[in-house]
Design an enzyme around this catalytic site. Structure first.
Site, PDB file in Angstrom:
ATOM      1  CE1 TYR A  88       6.132  -1.130   0.351  1.00  0.00           C
ATOM      2  CE2 TYR A  88       4.481  -1.420   2.078  1.00  0.00           C
ATOM      3  CZ  TYR A  88       5.796  -1.224   1.689  1.00  0.00           C
ATOM      4  OH  TYR A  88       6.783  -1.143   2.653  1.00  0.00           O
TER       5      TYR A  88
ATOM      6  CE  LYS B 113       9.688  -4.224   1.336  1.00  0.00           C
ATOM      7  NZ  LYS B 113      11.039  -3.649   1.074  1.00  0.00           N
TER       8      LYS B 113
ATOM      9  CB  THR C  29       6.747  -3.721   5.439  1.00  0.00           C
ATOM     10  OG1 THR C  29       5.514  -3.338   6.040  1.00  0.00           O
ATOM     11  CG2 THR C  29       6.411  -4.483   4.168  1.00  0.00           C
ATOM     12  CG  ASP C  30       3.826  -4.124  10.066  1.00  0.00           C
ATOM     13  OD1 ASP C  30       3.763  -3.506   8.980  1.00  0.00           O
ATOM     14  OD2 ASP C  30       3.378  -3.654  11.139  1.00  0.00           O
ATOM     15  CD  GLU C  31       2.041  -1.678   5.008  1.00  0.00           C
ATOM     16  OE1 GLU C  31       1.331  -1.767   3.995  1.00  0.00           O
ATOM     17  OE2 GLU C  31       2.463  -0.597   5.450  1.00  0.00           O
TER      18      GLU C  31
ATOM     19  CG  ASN D 194       2.696   1.924   9.749  1.00  0.00           C
ATOM     20  OD1 ASN D 194       2.391   0.739   9.743  1.00  0.00           O
ATOM     21  ND2 ASN D 194       2.164   2.798   8.917  1.00  0.00           N
TER      22      ASN D 194
ATOM     23  N   PRO E 183      -7.053  14.490   5.972  1.00  0.00           N
ATOM     24  CG  PRO E 183      -5.950  13.819   4.014  1.00  0.00           C
ATOM     25  CD  PRO E 183      -5.831  14.740   5.179  1.00  0.00           C
TER      26      PRO E 183
END
Ligand code: NAD
Ligand code: TYD
Length: 350
Positions: free
Chosen positions: A157, A161, A132-134, A186, A212
């Site tokens: 998370y 990763k 992921t880019d996260e 995403n 939300p």
């Protein structure tokens, strides 16, 4: 069969699209979907292809090293495409250890299994780690993540990763394992579990429930249609350079609030509701702790080296996604019954 490929996490959101892409496009490959079927795994995602003779499903947990090794010895895969993971940031905040177990230990178990069965003969072999880019942390208002951006994860998370990415590279550098990595932005599209922003809002709009929005809604994400991610994985798995990472994205940034407004606009039209009615459900709620401000991918490398480009615009992809949920409300009803209700209550109603 010409090749056998184990795809982990193939019953999940992205994994099911990757499995479908490979099973249909490569009838000469034996595709083995290895998944433990957590709350996020759903074999209904693959109903249309499960009868095909080049597809096999195996229920197994990647944290169980012995079982994984036995499966690898039995099927002797030439390739592994590894997507199995705990994938939701909010869940990682309440239960970080589950993320360490699957995302870190599970990944190392897979690396060890291929090392054992491939011995030192890596001809025609490949381990593709889907990330992921996260892992890059957060951007300010400008700039993009390139493959050279330093890792700086903030959530349990993304930390898990990032750790798994480091292990994959370490096995390449130390043991010569033939690996490629992809770090994608995403995703959105059909079969997305309604704990994530887009499917959660689609579900709530359909049920006239509040939408939300964490904090002030100015957090920015870079969205890619899931089938375009599956196409990128196909490309990198077959043509990516050994040992390299490829960022995957479509240069498509949206603030959360603008994205949810666009979703409301499209859904009002499709549901024949008067314009603006769904947006009235928008509700600003307490922010996520450690919330990254902005993610944005520089996809120059995959575009230039491998000729990749997304197949749909965001508006088209979002429209296809909404249509899928409207036509598959039984899927949504099934996954939102039972334990989902407990999760939703703890996350949003307490
Ligand atoms: P998901 O949560 O929808 O699916 C994960 C799948 O892995 C499920 O089928 C689940 O049953 C399986 N799984 C979980 N733990 C397992 C275990 N211990 N053993 C075997 N199987 C297990 O996730 P997703 O959104 O499809 O993400 C897939 C991969 O892509 C992940 O590695 C994620 O980090 C990465 N990724 C996701 C996004 C995104 O936007 N969703 C973006 C970039 C990268
Ligand atoms: P999410 O879909 O959980 O993906 P990620 O955290 O991996 O980027 O969240 C996307 C963005 O939407 C993120 O900035 C958090 C925000 N968000 C909300 O505002 N409300 C929600 O209910 C959820 C689930 C996410």
């Amino acid at each position: 069969m010409e090749k056998s490929i184990i795809i982990t996490g193939g019953a999940g959101f992205i994994g099911s699209h990757v499995v479908r892409e490979f099973v249909l496009k490569y009838p000469e490959y034996h595709i083995i979907n290895l998944d433990s079927l957590t709350y996020a795994g759903n074999l209904a995602n693959l109903k249309d292809i499960e009868h095909l003779t080049n597809y096999t499903f195996i229920k197994a947990d990647i944290t169980d090293a012995q079982h994984i090794l036995e499966i690898f010895q039995q099927y002797q895969p030439d390739g592994v495409i590894h997507l199995a993971a705990e994938s939701h940031v909010d869940r990682s905040i309440t239960d970080p250890l589950a993320f360490v177990m699957t995302n870190v230990i599970g990944t190392v178990n897979l690396l060890n299994a291929v090392r054992i069965i491939w011995k030192d003969n890596f001809e025609g072999k490949r381990f593709h780690h889907v990330s992921t880019d996260e892992v890059y942390g957060t951007l300010g208002v400008s700039g993009l993540f390139t493959e050279e951006t330093s890792y700086d994860p903030h959530s349990p998370y993304s930390a898990s990763k990032a750790s798994s990415d480091h292990f994959v590279r370490a096995y390449h550098d130390t043991y010569g394992l033939p690996v490629v990595l992809t770090n994608c932005s995403n995703n959105y599209g059909p079969n997305h579990f309604p704990e994530k922003l887009i499917p959660l809002c689609i579900h709530n709009i359909l049920n006239n429930k509040p939408l939300p929005i964490y904090g002030d809604g100015k957090f920015t994400r870079d969205w890619l249609f899931v089938i375009d991610h599956a196409r990128a994985i196909d490309l990198v798995f077959h043509k990516g350079k050994n040992g390299d990472s490829y960022n995957v994205g479509g240069f498509n940034e949206w603030t959360n609030i603008d994205l949810v407004k666009e979703l409301c606009r499209q859904m009002d039209k499709k549901l024949n509701r008067s314009e603006g009615i769904s947006a009235e459900l928008i509700s600003f709620v307490k922010d996520r702790p450690g919330h990254d401000l902005r993610y944005a991918i520089d996809a120059t490398k995959i575009n230039g080296e491998l000729g990749y480009s997304p197949s749909v615009t965001f508006e088209e992809g979002l429209s296809k996604t909404i249509d899928w949920y409207l036509n598959n409300q039984d899927w949504l009803d099934t996954v939102t019954s039972g334990v989902y209700q407990d999760y939703y209550e703890k996350q949003y109603l307490k």
